[in-house]
Enzyme design. Structure first.
Site, PDB file in Angstrom:
ATOM      1  N   ASP A 291       1.276  -1.599  -0.209  1.00 23.28           N
ATOM      2  CA  ASP A 291      -0.224  -0.169  -0.327  1.00 23.28           C
ATOM      3  C   ASP A 291       1.380   1.329  -0.172  1.00 23.28           C
ATOM      4  O   ASP A 291       2.065   1.345   0.506  1.00 23.28           O
ATOM      5  CB  ASP A 291      -0.789   0.123   0.706  1.00 23.28           C
ATOM      6  CG  ASP A 291      -1.544   0.846   1.192  1.00 23.28           C
ATOM      7  OD1 ASP A 291      -2.737   0.738  -0.283  1.00 23.28           O
ATOM      8  OD2 ASP A 291      -1.592   2.193   1.745  1.00 23.28           O
ATOM      9  N   ASN A 299      -2.907  12.723  -4.245  1.00 22.10           N
ATOM     10  CA  ASN A 299      -3.545  13.108  -4.521  1.00 22.10           C
ATOM     11  C   ASN A 299      -4.347  15.238  -4.320  1.00 22.10           C
ATOM     12  O   ASN A 299      -4.376  16.060  -4.867  1.00 22.10           O
ATOM     13  CB  ASN A 299      -5.123  12.811  -4.705  1.00 22.10           C
ATOM     14  CG  ASN A 299      -4.526  10.931  -5.664  1.00 22.10           C
ATOM     15  OD1 ASN A 299      -3.718  11.308  -7.248  1.00 22.10           O
ATOM     16  ND2 ASN A 299      -5.184   9.496  -4.664  1.00 22.10           N
ATOM     17  N   GLU A 334      -4.818   2.455  -4.211  1.00 22.16           N
ATOM     18  CA  GLU A 334      -3.151   2.173  -4.405  1.00 22.16           C
ATOM     19  C   GLU A 334      -2.849   1.505  -3.602  1.00 22.16           C
ATOM     20  O   GLU A 334      -1.310   1.352  -2.490  1.00 22.16           O
ATOM     21  CB  GLU A 334      -2.775   3.480  -3.825  1.00 22.16           C
ATOM     22  CG  GLU A 334      -3.058   3.630  -1.509  1.00 22.16           C
ATOM     23  CD  GLU A 334      -4.884   4.341  -1.707  1.00 22.16           C
ATOM     24  OE1 GLU A 334      -5.184   4.379  -0.140  1.00 22.16           O
ATOM     25  OE2 GLU A 334      -5.691   3.948  -2.553  1.00 22.16           O
TER      26      GLU A 334
END
Length: 424
Positions: A291, A299, A334
């Site tokens: 992860d 973002n 992700e």
């Protein structure tokens, strides 16, 4: 030496001019390129029948060694970039055009011919000889085109990442076949000696090397985008190329559109098969769940385009860091997963290798890190769901204990508590 340099100059001129016409097809049309192939086809046949030079290894015709070899490479370029429906057009055009020429000459011979003022008469015997040679050469070209497509497709399975080797072997094999076929006709028509075959073959192998190198350079540095081409009626060329298009479709199916990795659906299917195989054969199988740390902040701060770039970069690093037998998946936004046939200790080392690779990369100037949870098939993890749940539990333990770390076997009690705390 002079003849060798001149042959090389002819190859460079031919390739440069023909690829310039091909590159301009979007503005001037593909027909210009095909007409140029047709004109060169006549010249190469004429030179192959009457024009030869001496080289250290034998007697060579520029028409056969340079122009024909170059034409074959141009047809391969046309196939690679435009597809079978387009490459068949010049092949059929040359074959039918030459047959038409022979038919017209047969009728022309029935004329009562008037001499020119100086008394000269047309040499139709030369046209007959050239016509039949051109028909035979074009028939061979038809077979050559089929063979080079077959070889190019077949070798793609072994040389998919070695484009030069794939093209060179395809061209060299087909040129060898063609040299034997065309020399047979040339020997009976014009009495060409064996030295012509041997010298021509060596020259064609040199031409295969030169043209293949130039074609790879053109494809990599000039013709970088793949242009769509219309599909027409099915014929032998379409049939021959179906397998490669089908295999490419199968290869792309089940892949994540952003990263190109296998997606979650493939993880479920492949993972279940891998776990069953591991349990049935007693083989080690480990799962790494990876992860990206603080991905939401990437973002939020830099935009989703930058976040996508980070995901693509990490996907590339995962493919480069793992071995060919490992399978890499994108299983969430992700989140990534790696199935590998390694015992637990080796799988943890792989996790550390991945973590360090991401940390050292500084993707786009950003300090990106990953957390990794590792689990191995065992009595407590005897299904894909249990294996994933255990690796996911250890992933949460890695994230809740500071991120940028790998957590594996031996962390269960702490992992359960930390994972529960992270979710609450």
């Amino acid at each position: 030496m002079q003849n060798s340099l001149l042959l090389l100059a002819e190859a460079l001129l031919y390739f440069t001019a023909m690829t310039a016409l091909f590159r301009a097809r979007g503005r001037i049309g593909i027909g210009v390129f095909m007409c140029a192939i047709g004109v060169m086809h006549f010249l190469e046949t004429y030179l192959a029948s009457v024009f030869y030079v001496v080289l250290p290894f034998g007697i060579v015709s520029p028409g056969s060694a340079v122009l024909f070899s170059g034409k074959l490479v141009m047809l391969l370029l046309l196939y690679i970039k435009e597809g079978a429906a387009t490459v068949r057009q010049p092949i059929y055009g040359l074959l039918l055009g030459n047959a038409l020429m022979v038919g017209l000459v047969l009728i022309l011979r029935q004329h009562q011919i008037a001499p020119l003022p100086d008394g000269r008469m047309p040499d139709l015997a030369f046209i007959d000889e050239m016509g039949w040679l051109m028909v035979w050469g074009t028939a061979l070209l038809f077979a050559d085109a089929i063979l080079i497509i077959l070889l190019y497709e077949k070798l793609g399975r072994y040389f998919r990442k070695a484009l030069f080797a794939r093209i060179l072997v395809s061209v060299a094999c087909v040129l060898t076949f063609d040299q034997a076929g065309f020399f047979t006709a040339l020997h009976f028509v014009s009495g060409a000696p064996l030295e012509v075959f041997l010298g021509g073959w060596v020259a064609k192998m040199g031409a295969a090397l030169v043209f293949s190198a130039m074609l790879v350079g053109y494809l990599r540095y000039v013709e970088t985008e793949r242009l769509a081409s219309p599909r027409g009626l099915t014929d032998v060329f379409e049939t021959l190329t179906y397998r490669e298009r089908y295999e490419a479709l199968v290869q792309d199916a089940g892949r994540d559109g952003l990263t190109g990795l296998l997606h979650r659906g493939r993880f479920d299917a492949d993972g279940q098969q891998a776990v069953a195989k591991s349990r049935g054969g007693g083989l080690p199988l480990s799962l790494l769940v990876i992860d990206v740390d603080h991905f939401k902040s990437i973002n939020d701060r830099f935009g989703h385009a930058e976040g996508d770039r980070v995901l693509r970069a990490i996907a590339t690093m995962l493919q480069e860091t793992t071995t060919p037998g490992d399978r890499v998946f994108r299983v969430g936004g992700e989140e990534f997963a790696v199935l590998c046939s390694h015992p637990h200790a080796i799988a943890r080392l792989l996790g550390e290798k991945i973590r360090h690779a991401v940390k050292a990369a500084e993707i786009g100037g950003l300090e990106v890190s990953v957390s990794v949870g590792v689990a191995t098939v065992s009595g407590d993890a005897d299904s894909l769901d249990k294996l994933f749940a255990l690796a996911d539990q250890r992933l949460y333990a890695a994230k809740s204990s500071g991120r940028d770390r790998v957590v594996g076997e031996g962390a269960e009690p702490r992992a359960q508590a930390q994972a529960a705390q992270a979710r609450n």
